[in-house]
Design a protein around this motif. Structure first.
Motif, mmCIF file in Angstrom:
data_model
loop_
_atom_site.group_PDB
_atom_site.id
_atom_site.type_symbol
_atom_site.label_atom_id
_atom_site.label_comp_id
_atom_site.label_asym_id
_atom_site.label_seq_id
_atom_site.Cartn_x
_atom_site.Cartn_y
_atom_site.Cartn_z
ATOM 1 N N THR A 1 0.839 -1.200 0.000
ATOM 2 C CA THR A 1 0.000 0.000 0.000
ATOM 3 C C THR A 1 0.872 1.247 0.000
ATOM 4 N N LYS B 1 -3.007 -0.232 -3.677
ATOM 5 C CA LYS B 1 -2.210 -1.436 -3.485
ATOM 6 C C LYS B 1 -1.553 -1.729 -4.820
ATOM 7 N N GLU C 1 -7.427 1.907 -3.329
ATOM 8 C CA GLU C 1 -7.942 1.425 -2.050
ATOM 9 C C GLU C 1 -9.472 1.444 -1.999
#
Length: 412
Positions: free
Chosen positions: A211, A225, A394
């Motif tokens: 991340t 990610k 995300e």
């Protein structure tokens, strides 16, 4: 994918794979043994002084022009995905010896790493000088930006050795097996279909990705990610194309393919209509900001029609001014190469939104490859997709999780 501790290790392994799996081909430089695209990664590159030749002088000059802005932007945001340096120019199509390195991309992942696209590379005679050039670029940028230097990767579209050098090549070759699946420095997937390739890419990123922050201010896209260097080979791009969970319709990707990526299959000699700052078609076919206007796709097709062994059927999408805009093209360039009766379409991206964009990208790019295969007389084609930074934002991870691991409905 081949990962070597140092450049000699990677070089010897690459030579082995070319000798083992390559096919004969003729060029104006002599008969050669050519292999399908290969991703080479050197874990610990060491910068070395090189004796400049005509190619490296061009490379140094083009990198030097943008060095200041690259360093400045890396200092501002080391996690940027936008630092990709165009080396290829559209007028290379008219050059007797066009540059072999077409793009150099930089990405921070604990350290600063470099990835370069090669349209062609004579592994025995020119690996060293090209690799050391890249190592020196990484070393200089890292030092000026105050970052530790990491690995160097080379995505080579046509790795080859000449038949006249075969005995010498055999003496240097080192037996190895290619690496498939996920590694920290790169991921190589082989899939039968585009739909399964998209699914596997999401699965790798969802389970193995790191991340990090992004440069976007949109709420759902501030973090992502990602995996570094995602390389996908699709063997049967004509079958099972569209995943049933794709976030778009068939009419959407077909329109995207024809209006944004391809435009038309005739030679283009006039500006292409566009409603955005740029399109991939405009960059490939007729870019108004270029000093020399070249329909690169048309040139690539004409070259292949005349000589299937051409190694310069490359179409550059990136331009030097991309380094100064907020949303530079994710696609940096693509190339068509031949192996026997197969046409390879290889597409290089600096960044790829795997959930939101990759599937449509792959469908459109594969369709373009199909058209080129038909126009140049190839019976079959294969699609290759590469992204320096492949990511899922995300805000979409829950949707991806549901695609990958759908909840079982309880019996009433």
């Amino acid at each position: 994918m081949i990962v070597g501790k140092d450049f000699e290790n990677a070089k010897k392994r690459a030579i082995y794979k070319v000798i083992e799996e390559g096919v004969p081909c003729s060029s104006r430089f002599g008969k050669s043994i050519n292999r399908d695209p290969i991703l080479l990664i050197v874990e610990r590159p060491e910068p070395e002084q090189i004796i400049p030749d005509s190619f490296s002088e061009r490379y140094f000059e083009r990198v030097k022009r943008v060095m200041e802005i690259v360093v400045k932007k890396l200092k501002e945001r080391k996690y940027t995905r936008r630092m990709s340096i165009p080396i290829w120019r559209p007028e290379e199509h008219y050059a007797e010896n066009p540059v072999a390195i077409t793009e150099i991309s930089l990405l921070f992942d604990e350290k600063l790493h470099l990835t370069a696209y090669f349209r062609s590379l004579d592994l025995l005679n020119y690996f060293d000088v090209n690799f050391h050039f890249l190592s020196n670029v990484l070393d200089e940028v890292s030092q000026k930006a105050g970052l530790d230097a990491g690995s160097v990767a080379m995505l080579v579209a046509v790795p080859h050795v000449y038949e006249r050098d075969l005995k010498r090549a055999e003496m240097q070759a080192e037996k190895c097996e290619e690496i498939y699946g996920y590694t920290k420095l790169g991921t190589h997937l082989v899939e039968d279909y585009i739909s399964s390739a998209w699914h596997s890419a999401m699965e790798i990123i969802y389970n193995m990705g790191k991340t990090k922050e992004t440069e976007w201010e949109f709420e759902r896209q501030r973090r992502s990610k990602f995996v570094h260097r995602l390389f996908i080979e699709v063997r049967n791009p004509e079958e099972n194309k569209m995943h049933d969970k794709a976030p778009f319709t068939e009419s959407y990707w077909l329109d995207y393919a024809h209006s944004y990526v391809i435009y038309e299959l005739q030679k283009v000699s006039n500006p292409i209509p566009k409603t955005e700052e740029y399109t991939y078609a405009e960059r490939a076919r007729y870019c108004e900001r270029d000093e020399v206007k070249v329909d690169q796709l048309f040139e690539a097709i004409e070259k292949l029609r005349k000589d299937r062994c051409r190694r310069d059927c490359y179409v550059g999408i990136s331009r030097p001014w991309d380094l100064e805009i907020d949303d530079p093209p994710c696609l940096r360039g693509y190339q068509f190469t031949a192996k026997s009766d197969w046409l390879n379409g290889i597409f290089y991206m600096r960044s790829n939104d795997v959930y939101g964009a990759m599937h449509a990208n792959m469908l459109a790019f594969a369709l373009l490859t199909k058209y080129v295969a038909e126009l140049t007389g190839f019976r079959k084609y294969k699609y290759w997709h590469f992204a320096v930074d492949a990511h899922i934002y995300e805000g979409f991870l829950d949707i991806v999780k549901e695609i990958l691991y759908p909840k079982m409905k309880k019996d009433r």
